[in-house]
Design a protein around this motif. Structure first.
Motif, PDB file in Angstrom:
ATOM      1  N   ASN A  24      -4.883  -5.835 -12.188  1.00 31.05           N
ATOM      2  CA  ASN A  24      -6.284  -5.419 -12.324  1.00 31.05           C
ATOM      3  C   ASN A  24      -6.957  -6.081 -13.517  1.00 31.05           C
ATOM      4  N   ARG A  44     -11.916   2.636 -11.816  1.00 30.32           N
ATOM      5  CA  ARG A  44     -12.509   3.824 -11.193  1.00 30.32           C
ATOM      6  C   ARG A  44     -11.787   4.133  -9.889  1.00 30.32           C
ATOM      7  N   MET A  45     -11.793   5.395  -9.556  1.00 30.25           N
ATOM      8  CA  MET A  45     -11.244   5.818  -8.270  1.00 30.25           C
ATOM      9  C   MET A  45     -12.242   5.418  -7.190  1.00 30.25           C
ATOM     10  N   ARG A  46     -11.731   4.912  -6.101  1.00 30.42           N
ATOM     11  CA  ARG A  46     -12.581   4.616  -4.951  1.00 30.42           C
ATOM     12  C   ARG A  46     -11.763   4.794  -3.685  1.00 30.42           C
ATOM     13  N   THR A  47     -12.443   4.878  -2.599  1.00 30.10           N
ATOM     14  CA  THR A  47     -11.766   5.043  -1.325  1.00 30.10           C
ATOM     15  C   THR A  47     -11.025   3.752  -0.987  1.00 30.10           C
ATOM     16  N   PRO A  48      -9.726   3.829  -0.744  1.00 29.62           N
ATOM     17  CA  PRO A  48      -8.978   2.618  -0.389  1.00 29.62           C
ATOM     18  C   PRO A  48      -9.528   1.968   0.879  1.00 29.62           C
ATOM     19  N   ASP A  49      -9.579   0.641   0.862  1.00 23.39           N
ATOM     20  CA  ASP A  49     -10.061  -0.131   1.997  1.00 23.39           C
ATOM     21  C   ASP A  49      -8.872  -0.443   2.901  1.00 23.39           C
ATOM     22  N   THR A  69      -9.945  -5.148   0.281  1.00 26.93           N
ATOM     23  CA  THR A  69     -10.571  -5.153  -1.045  1.00 26.93           C
ATOM     24  C   THR A  69      -9.914  -4.163  -2.006  1.00 26.93           C
ATOM     25  N   GLY A  70      -8.824  -3.566  -1.608  1.00 27.11           N
ATOM     26  CA  GLY A  70      -8.060  -2.733  -2.536  1.00 27.11           C
ATOM     27  C   GLY A  70      -8.467  -1.274  -2.559  1.00 27.11           C
ATOM     28  N   GLY A  71      -8.336  -0.679  -3.749  1.00 24.71           N
ATOM     29  CA  GLY A  71      -8.639   0.730  -3.919  1.00 24.71           C
ATOM     30  C   GLY A  71      -7.398   1.606  -3.985  1.00 24.71           C
ATOM     31  N   TRP A 117      -5.334   2.098  -8.757  1.00 25.68           N
ATOM     32  CA  TRP A 117      -5.645   3.067  -9.809  1.00 25.68           C
ATOM     33  C   TRP A 117      -5.182   4.477  -9.422  1.00 25.68           C
TER      34      TRP A 117
END
Length: 137
Positions: free
Chosen positions: A53, A86-91, A96-98, A101
């Motif tokens: 990252n 930051r937390m985000r919805t995994p793709d 595109t990742g996610g 983290w």
């Protein structure tokens, strides 16, 4: 307390991540690694994710510090970007990742992001230290 520091440079980023992982696996300068046949898998995963990252999103180079405390291992990655993970919805489809983290936060006892006065940030993860003969989750 034993500390090891590795500077990860932007040239050949994939190779740099491998060097960081290998440093976590095989360093003979940190006594807790010498005393175990191999470091705990969570440590290698956290090192890999935080260094990846930092190279992708943190300005292209970073420094990895591993510190052994009596009951924990601290992974600290310093990079040039002030942007916190930051937390985000995994793709699941676009690549595109996610995933990283959230994984780091699950494996670590605590995580923190500290802005550095000289610019950039330090992302730290504290992991419980694996005891000799203990199984890896």
């Amino acid at each position: 307390m034993d500390t090891m520091s590795v500077t990860v440079v932007p040239a050949r980023s994939a190779m740099s991540v491998a060097v960081a992982r290998d440093s976590a696996r095989t360093s003979s300068r940190i006594s807790w690694i010498r005393s175990q046949p191999r470091p705990p898998t969570p440590l290698v995963l956290v090192v890999s994710e935080l260094v990846t990252n930092a190279l992708r999103h943190g300005g292209g180079s970073c420094t990895l510090d591993l510190t052994a405390h009596p009951d924990s291992i601290e992974v600290a990655v310093h990079d040039r970007s002030p942007q916190a993970p930051r937390m985000r919805t995994p793709d699941l489809n676009g690549g595109t990742g996610g995933f990283g983290w959230p994984m780091v936060n699950r494996l670590a006892h605590t995580t923190s992001v500290t802005r550095r006065p000289s610019g950039g940030k330090t992302v730290s993860a504290i992991l419980a230290r694996q005891r000799q003969g203990a199984s890896v989750p």
